[in-house]
Design an enzyme around this catalytic site. Structure first.
Site, PDB file in Angstrom:
ATOM      1  N   ASP A   1       0.839  -1.194   0.000  1.00 44.19           N
ATOM      2  CA  ASP A   1       0.000   0.000   0.000  1.00 44.19           C
ATOM      3  C   ASP A   1       0.876   1.246   0.000  1.00 44.19           C
ATOM      4  OD1 ASP A   1      -2.407   1.749   0.731  1.00 44.19           O
ATOM      5  OD2 ASP A   1      -3.283  -0.240   0.909  1.00 44.19           O
TER       6      ASP A   1
ATOM      7  N   HIS B   1      -3.623   6.060   3.295  1.00 45.54           N
ATOM      8  CA  HIS B   1      -4.405   4.867   2.948  1.00 45.54           C
ATOM      9  C   HIS B   1      -3.834   3.610   3.607  1.00 45.54           C
ATOM     10  CE1 HIS B   1      -6.064   1.679   0.322  1.00 45.54           C
ATOM     11  NE2 HIS B   1      -7.058   2.532   0.090  1.00 45.54           N
TER      12      HIS B   1
ATOM     13  N   ASN C   1     -13.717   0.161  -6.896  1.00 44.36           N
ATOM     14  CA  ASN C   1     -14.876   1.024  -6.638  1.00 44.36           C
ATOM     15  C   ASN C   1     -15.544   1.495  -7.920  1.00 44.36           C
ATOM     16  OD1 ASN C   1     -14.147   0.804  -3.927  1.00 44.36           O
ATOM     17  ND2 ASN C   1     -12.968   2.701  -3.957  1.00 44.36           N
TER      18      ASN C   1
ATOM     19  N   SER D   1     -11.313  -0.962  -0.623  1.00 42.05           N
ATOM     20  CA  SER D   1     -10.004  -0.997   0.033  1.00 42.05           C
ATOM     21  C   SER D   1     -10.133  -1.143   1.542  1.00 42.05           C
ATOM     22  CB  SER D   1      -9.214   0.280  -0.273  1.00 42.05           C
ATOM     23  OG  SER D   1      -8.771   0.291  -1.603  1.00 42.05           O
TER      24      SER D   1
END
Length: 302
Positions: A29, A61, A163, A241
């Protein structure tokens, strides 16, 4: 996280003493900060973007995702405890400050993870990197091959569905890969999604080009409060996520109870324990994650 832990019955596992202890989880990430909720459990930080030596997260994130997986909630008196608060974190920074990455860095991170699997007991990879089907064929093939290689080396790969829903065929890569576990959001409808700039029904949906049902499993992904890399201790984020590390944490809990499970066995237990959803056929998936059912269904494998 308090709501999410109860909703998927992870509290059942915690009361039974299964919190992911000793299980190594690789998080590919944007990085991580030394948040109080991670105490001494960040075993490794490897930066494939800037080659810095110390843990950092210039986006936030990765820290949020890591908190969902393994934060112990100490800064919130347990309220925002993660799904596997005893697991170890192996953080691979392959995404930049904008949350973008390139195939080269992802492949380098994957090879390092495979090479160091035994050293850090890396059992799971949580990956939120996602390519659209419109990406170059060679790039897609290389990413898919890397994730398949990790799976074949005994690492359970858990990827976000993306998404880009609600249209069919909107699962991002590598989530389309048949082998790995792809996660969608179970709560992607209505106003909460809009408040985070997401289209209602945002969770990526199958089938894939090979007519494979994706995602396999659904978990809460909207309005998830977890660790922040900014000026505050916690913040709220939404998306697949966020749903993905919920499942990753659940698998870490499962592996702390049954350390010898192979990736294919983990996937079978997820299938057998998924709770069917009443979504009127809009989502094709096995069902919703339930940690208590996972542990009960795992008994034949022990």
């Amino acid at each position: 996280m308090d709501r999410t832990v109860r909703e998927i019955h992870a509290d059942f596992a915690h009361r039974a003493g299964y919190i992911g202890s000793g299980v190594g989880v690789a998080v590919m990430d944007t990085g991580i900060i030394k948040h109080k909720d991670f105490d001494h459990r960040i075993l490794v930080f490897r930066d494939f973007c800037e080659q810095k030596q110390y843990p950092y997260d210039d986006n936030g994130h990765g820290t949020h995702v890591s908190g969902i997986i393994g934060g112990n909630g100490s800064a919130s008196r347990g309220r925002y405890r993660g799904i596997a608060p005893g697991c170890n974190l192996i953080v691979l920074k392959a995404l930049d400050r904008y949350g973008n990455g390139n195939t080269k860095e992802v492949l380098e991170a994957t090879e390092w993870m495979i090479e160091n699997k035994e050293r850090y007991n890396i059992r799971i990879l949580n990956i939120s990197v996602g390519m659209l089907p419109s990406a170059k064929k060679e790039e897609k093939e290389r990413l898919i091959a890397a994730m398949e290689r990790a799976w074949n080396h005994g690492i359970v790969v858990v990827a976000a569905a993306g998404n880009n829903g609600p249209d069919a065929g909107s699962v991002t890569i590598p989530g389309i890969l048949k082998t790995i576990i792809t996660v969608g959001s179970s709560d992607d409808e209505g106003l909460p999604a809009k408040q985070h700039g997401l289209m209602p029904g945002y969770s990526g949906r199958g089938p894939t080009d090979q007519c494979i049902v994706k995602p396999e499993i659904l978990a809460p992904g909207t309005n998830i409060i977890s660790c922040s890399a900014g000026g505050k201790l916690y913040e709220m984020k939404s998306g697949t996520s966020m749903a993905t590390p919920v499942v990753t944490g659940a698998i870490a809990v499962l592996l702390s109870a049954h350390p010898r499970l192979r990736p294919a066995e983990v996937k079978l237990i997820l299938h057998d324990s998924a709770v069917p959803t009443a979504l009127k056929g809009k989502k094709k998936a096995w069902g919703k994650l339930d940690v208590a059912r996972m542990l009960l269904k795992s008994r034949p494998f022990s």
